[in-house]
Design an enzyme around this catalytic site. Structure first.
Site, mmCIF file in Angstrom:
data_model
loop_
_atom_site.group_PDB
_atom_site.id
_atom_site.type_symbol
_atom_site.label_atom_id
_atom_site.label_comp_id
_atom_site.label_asym_id
_atom_site.label_seq_id
_atom_site.Cartn_x
_atom_site.Cartn_y
_atom_site.Cartn_z
ATOM 1 N N ASN A 10 0.860 -1.192 0.000
ATOM 2 C CA ASN A 10 0.000 0.000 0.000
ATOM 3 C C ASN A 10 0.895 1.240 0.000
ATOM 4 O O ASN A 10 1.503 1.557 1.013
ATOM 5 C CB ASN A 10 -0.891 -0.039 1.258
ATOM 6 C CG ASN A 10 -1.678 1.242 1.448
ATOM 7 O OD1 ASN A 10 -1.775 2.064 0.534
ATOM 8 N ND2 ASN A 10 -2.240 1.408 2.633
ATOM 9 N N TRP A 11 0.937 1.903 -1.148
ATOM 10 C CA TRP A 11 1.831 3.061 -1.263
ATOM 11 C C TRP A 11 1.280 4.294 -0.565
ATOM 12 O O TRP A 11 1.975 5.298 -0.433
ATOM 13 C CB TRP A 11 2.070 3.415 -2.735
ATOM 14 C CG TRP A 11 2.728 2.369 -3.570
ATOM 15 C CD1 TRP A 11 3.080 1.089 -3.205
ATOM 16 C CD2 TRP A 11 3.120 2.500 -4.938
ATOM 17 N NE1 TRP A 11 3.654 0.430 -4.261
ATOM 18 C CE2 TRP A 11 3.696 1.275 -5.341
ATOM 19 C CE3 TRP A 11 3.035 3.534 -5.870
ATOM 20 C CZ2 TRP A 11 4.181 1.058 -6.630
ATOM 21 C CZ3 TRP A 11 3.518 3.321 -7.156
ATOM 22 C CH2 TRP A 11 4.089 2.096 -7.527
ATOM 23 N N LYS A 12 -0.005 4.252 -0.202
ATOM 24 C CA LYS A 12 -0.663 5.432 0.388
ATOM 25 C C LYS A 12 -0.478 6.632 -0.552
ATOM 26 O O LYS A 12 -0.394 6.449 -1.766
ATOM 27 C CB LYS A 12 -0.124 5.699 1.794
ATOM 28 C CG LYS A 12 -0.128 4.444 2.657
ATOM 29 C CD LYS A 12 0.143 4.736 4.091
ATOM 30 C CE LYS A 12 0.247 3.432 4.843
ATOM 31 N NZ LYS A 12 0.244 3.626 6.286
ATOM 32 N N HIS A 98 -9.171 0.757 5.590
ATOM 33 C CA HIS A 98 -7.866 1.052 6.198
ATOM 34 C C HIS A 98 -8.081 2.025 7.364
ATOM 35 O O HIS A 98 -8.924 2.924 7.287
ATOM 36 C CB HIS A 98 -6.935 1.655 5.149
ATOM 37 C CG HIS A 98 -5.512 1.708 5.606
ATOM 38 N ND1 HIS A 98 -5.068 2.679 6.481
ATOM 39 C CD2 HIS A 98 -4.451 0.909 5.343
ATOM 40 C CE1 HIS A 98 -3.779 2.468 6.725
ATOM 41 N NE2 HIS A 98 -3.388 1.390 6.050
ATOM 42 N N GLU A 100 -6.545 4.522 8.298
ATOM 43 C CA GLU A 100 -6.417 5.952 7.946
ATOM 44 C C GLU A 100 -7.694 6.459 7.299
ATOM 45 O O GLU A 100 -8.071 7.621 7.492
ATOM 46 C CB GLU A 100 -5.191 6.149 7.035
ATOM 47 C CG GLU A 100 -3.894 5.958 7.817
ATOM 48 C CD GLU A 100 -2.715 5.481 6.987
ATOM 49 O OE1 GLU A 100 -2.758 5.567 5.743
ATOM 50 O OE2 GLU A 100 -1.727 5.013 7.600
ATOM 51 N N GLU A 170 -4.568 -5.143 10.972
ATOM 52 C CA GLU A 170 -3.559 -4.090 11.085
ATOM 53 C C GLU A 170 -3.747 -3.329 12.396
ATOM 54 O O GLU A 170 -4.524 -2.353 12.443
ATOM 55 C CB GLU A 170 -3.699 -3.107 9.930
ATOM 56 C CG GLU A 170 -3.513 -3.727 8.562
ATOM 57 C CD GLU A 170 -3.006 -2.694 7.567
ATOM 58 O OE1 GLU A 170 -1.926 -2.920 7.024
ATOM 59 O OE2 GLU A 170 -3.667 -1.666 7.378
ATOM 60 N N GLY A 176 3.101 2.191 10.744
ATOM 61 C CA GLY A 176 4.015 3.313 10.555
ATOM 62 C C GLY A 176 4.759 3.736 11.816
ATOM 63 O O GLY A 176 5.393 4.778 11.849
ATOM 64 N N SER A 216 4.188 -2.129 10.294
ATOM 65 C CA SER A 216 5.653 -2.101 10.391
ATOM 66 C C SER A 216 6.301 -3.442 10.033
ATOM 67 O O SER A 216 7.282 -3.853 10.654
ATOM 68 C CB SER A 216 6.089 -1.624 11.780
ATOM 69 O OG SER A 216 5.609 -0.312 12.007
ATOM 70 N N GLY A 238 5.060 1.359 4.555
ATOM 71 C CA GLY A 238 6.358 2.000 4.312
ATOM 72 C C GLY A 238 7.346 1.146 3.529
ATOM 73 O O GLY A 238 7.977 1.636 2.581
HETATM 74 C C1 PEP Z 1 -0.434 0.100 6.311
HETATM 75 O O1 PEP Z 1 -0.645 1.301 6.334
HETATM 76 O O2 PEP Z 1 -1.260 -0.656 5.790
HETATM 77 C C2 PEP Z 1 0.791 -0.395 6.922
HETATM 78 C C3 PEP Z 1 0.848 -1.637 7.293
HETATM 79 O O3 PEP Z 1 1.807 0.522 7.081
HETATM 80 P P1 PEP Z 1 3.300 0.217 7.628
HETATM 81 O O4 PEP Z 1 3.769 -1.051 6.973
HETATM 82 O O5 PEP Z 1 4.083 1.417 7.178
HETATM 83 O O6 PEP Z 1 3.197 0.103 9.097
#
Ligand code: PEP
Length: 253
Positions: A10-12, A98, A100, A170, A176, A216, A238
């Site tokens: 997921n590049w966001k 998600h 966010e 998640e 993040g 992460s 990330g």
């Molecule tokens: C995400 O936003 O789906 C995610 C898992 O982010 P990260 O790997 O950066 O924690």
């Protein structure tokens, strides 16, 4: 067991079209050898989807995801993109729910359930995210919290339709932040989620549902997480922005 092993990136809101093109190229050139039961999914921003679709056209088991869509089919929803539009450019998955989107864009369980329906109506698959805050984890009520998110977002579906759902656990406190759920914490929650699916749709459906971990995840911790029996892959934020890291996670899977 026939569930897919999936690593999704997921590049966001990162990478312009030139950077995105380069990243897809680098991923394609990173020497991935995917077995039939393995999938890689790439979720760039809307602006890179069409170009990425053309880059991925000849690749095996690498699919494109959108990070969101609107719940309505069309109409006066300025700035939004429908599931049908995504389907039309070669998108196979849409990430729904998600944290966010829930937190910054006010997406409620009720809206998410409609978005799930909109994606499935277009014969695409859903990566449905769930996850608790640190506060809920510390209170020890995470299992009930996740149960409610899954019941409200997904359990209106019938068994045949549920086949097109991938679940991503998640924990918000791990997204993040550099904090990762331990292998045991991930396994425990994934087993809980699978038991919810089994209670609703039966053991076979539960066995066939891919449940991904996100938060992460990186090359150094991916192998441990992916070795848990109920962890079928990862949703990567990330680390999916750096081809070598993303490829490292895929190889760990
Ligand atoms: C995400 O936003 O789906 C995610 C898992 O982010 P990260 O790997 O950066 O924690």
């Amino acid at each position: 067991m026939s569930r897919k092993k999936i690593v999704a990136g997921n590049w966001k809101m990162n990478k312009n079209i030139f950077e995105g093109k380069q990243l897809v190229n680098d991923i394609l050139e990173s020497g991935l050898e995917l077995r039939d039961d393995q999938e890689v999914v790439i979720a760039p921003p809307f602006t890179s989807l069409e170009l990425a679709a053309s880059q991925l056209r000849d690749s095996k088991n690498i699919y494109l995801a959108a990070q969101n869509c609107h719940q309505e089919a069309s109409g006066a929803y300025t700035g939004e993109v429908s599931a049908e539009m995504l389907k039309g450019i070669g998108v196979s998955y849409v990430i729904i729910g998600h944290s966010e989107r829930r937190q910054y864009f006010g997406e409620t369980d009720a809206i998410l359930a409609l978005k799930v329906d909109a994606v499935l109506k277009q014969d695409m698959k859903v990566i449905f995210c769930c996850g608790e805050s640190l506060e809920i984890r510390e209170a020890g009520t995470q299992n009930a919290y996740i149960q409610t998110q899954i019941e409200n977002g997904l359990f209106h579906l019938d068994e045949a339709t549920f086949k097109n759902i991938v679940i991503a656990y998640e924990p918000i406190w791990a997204i993040g932040t550099g904090l990762t759920a331990s292998d045991d914490q991930a396994q425990e929650m994934h087993a809980h989620i699978r038991s919810l699916v089994a209670a609703k749709y039966g053991a076979a459906a539960a066995d066939n549902t891919s449940i991904l971990y996100g938060g992460s995840c990186k090359p150094s911790n991916a192998a441990g997480l992916f070795s848990c029996p109920d962890v079928d892959g990862g949703l990567i934020g990330g680390a999916s922005l750096v081809a070598a890291d993303f490829a490292g996670i895929i190889k760990a899977r």
